[in-house]
Design an enzyme around this catalytic site. Sequence first.
Site, PDB file in Angstrom:
ATOM      1  N   SER A 159       5.012 -19.362 -22.839  1.00 16.57           N
ATOM      2  CA  SER A 159       5.503 -20.507 -23.596  1.00 16.57           C
ATOM      3  C   SER A 159       5.876 -21.641 -22.650  1.00 16.57           C
ATOM      4  O   SER A 159       6.335 -21.400 -21.529  1.00 16.57           O
ATOM      5  CB  SER A 159       6.730 -20.108 -24.429  1.00 16.57           C
ATOM      6  OG  SER A 159       7.265 -21.225 -25.112  1.00 16.57           O
ATOM      7  N   ASP A 164      13.055 -25.754 -17.742  1.00 16.82           N
ATOM      8  CA  ASP A 164      14.348 -26.251 -18.215  1.00 16.82           C
ATOM      9  C   ASP A 164      15.273 -25.087 -18.571  1.00 16.82           C
ATOM     10  O   ASP A 164      15.139 -24.489 -19.636  1.00 16.82           O
ATOM     11  CB  ASP A 164      14.145 -27.148 -19.443  1.00 16.82           C
ATOM     12  CG  ASP A 164      15.450 -27.706 -19.985  1.00 16.82           C
ATOM     13  OD1 ASP A 164      16.503 -27.529 -19.327  1.00 16.82           O
ATOM     14  OD2 ASP A 164      15.422 -28.324 -21.066  1.00 16.82           O
ATOM     15  N   PRO A 165      16.239 -24.756 -17.698  1.00 15.92           N
ATOM     16  CA  PRO A 165      17.145 -23.630 -17.979  1.00 15.92           C
ATOM     17  C   PRO A 165      17.959 -23.831 -19.259  1.00 15.92           C
ATOM     18  O   PRO A 165      18.399 -22.862 -19.876  1.00 15.92           O
ATOM     19  CB  PRO A 165      18.062 -23.593 -16.749  1.00 15.92           C
ATOM     20  CG  PRO A 165      17.317 -24.324 -15.687  1.00 15.92           C
ATOM     21  CD  PRO A 165      16.511 -25.373 -16.393  1.00 15.92           C
ATOM     22  N   HIS A 167      16.849 -25.204 -22.037  1.00 14.07           N
ATOM     23  CA  HIS A 167      15.968 -25.390 -23.199  1.00 14.07           C
ATOM     24  C   HIS A 167      16.591 -24.712 -24.415  1.00 14.07           C
ATOM     25  O   HIS A 167      17.163 -23.616 -24.317  1.00 14.07           O
ATOM     26  CB  HIS A 167      14.598 -24.776 -22.892  1.00 14.07           C
ATOM     27  CG  HIS A 167      13.538 -25.184 -23.855  1.00 14.07           C
ATOM     28  ND1 HIS A 167      13.447 -24.681 -25.142  1.00 14.07           N
ATOM     29  CD2 HIS A 167      12.493 -26.052 -23.731  1.00 14.07           C
ATOM     30  CE1 HIS A 167      12.414 -25.209 -25.754  1.00 14.07           C
ATOM     31  NE2 HIS A 167      11.817 -26.050 -24.923  1.00 14.07           N
ATOM     32  N   LYS A 186      10.737 -14.489 -19.883  1.00 11.89           N
ATOM     33  CA  LYS A 186       9.280 -14.666 -19.830  1.00 11.89           C
ATOM     34  C   LYS A 186       8.856 -15.079 -18.426  1.00 11.89           C
ATOM     35  O   LYS A 186       7.856 -14.589 -17.879  1.00 11.89           O
ATOM     36  CB  LYS A 186       8.833 -15.732 -20.845  1.00 11.89           C
ATOM     37  CG  LYS A 186       8.844 -15.286 -22.301  1.00 11.89           C
ATOM     38  CD  LYS A 186       8.376 -16.415 -23.214  1.00 11.89           C
ATOM     39  CE  LYS A 186       8.391 -16.007 -24.677  1.00 11.89           C
ATOM     40  NZ  LYS A 186       7.360 -14.998 -24.985  1.00 11.89           N
TER      41      LYS A 186
END
Length: 294
Positions: A159, A164-165, A167, A186
């Site tokens: 994905s 961006d931690p 997100h 992921k």
Amino acid sequence: MMVHIPAIALLLMVAPALALSAPAPSSAARKVIVTGAGGQTGQALFRKMLALPDEFAPVGIVRTESSKSELVKSGGIPASSIVVADVARDADALKEVAKDCHGFAICTSAKPVPTGETTEEGRPLFGFPNGLPQVVDWEGQRNQIDACGPDTHVVLCSSMGGTDPNHPLNALGKVDGKGGNILKWKRKAEKYLIDSGRSFTVVHPGGLLNESGGERELVLGVDDNMEGTDSRTVPRNDVAEVLLNAFRYPKVYANRSFDLRAKPPGDGVATTDFEALIESLGGKNCDYSLGEIA
């Protein structure tokens, strides 16, 4: 004449059944495992491969017997091509089914589901009733990678958003600062695959659309960059087509990690050349020093 009538009658009775079943793969077809074959994207890939018996002999893996039954009832998928195994718990079963496979498509993912509760602000809360991201997206995907031989080409459907931690997807299922972090888990599995030494292709689709494929111009990128189109989405069927072509053209798709989006319908020309598509990246790959890994 009397001798041939029963044979003709039998053929007429059998023909409709043959038309409803998947074509038998040729002896030269490549064995490819497709996990998550009961899900939308995995099933799209599985069906595409079943429709190309001269190229592929796919084996779909689903988590439950009910998923297998639903696939068979939906038509076009023989029960003999489906294996039931929990990727997070059945490591030995995965290794058995992956024997002598040419390719392995990882299409499993933890799935967030509304819990029925809301935050103080009125936003819905989500949980992962069928497996936490740590279990499905890390432990389960690690098991799948470990099941593959050293010469197996592994294609992983992941994905966008991994750089961006913070997100929003990482907040789903998180309680008191624990749990969630689906994109971080992921990303951990992706890095594990890359470091395994196996030939790999990692695809980061944007937001998935349940719309027709083959009608849009596809755009590849890296590191969540929005260059090429403002669109953040892509039809699932187009994602499945890219996964398919990663197996068709392993020389150009080997050891690549990239993002995938699609232009809106009518903007550009529908993508048909998938070798040219990967070459449009100019050799760029995603940078795993960006973002955070669980």
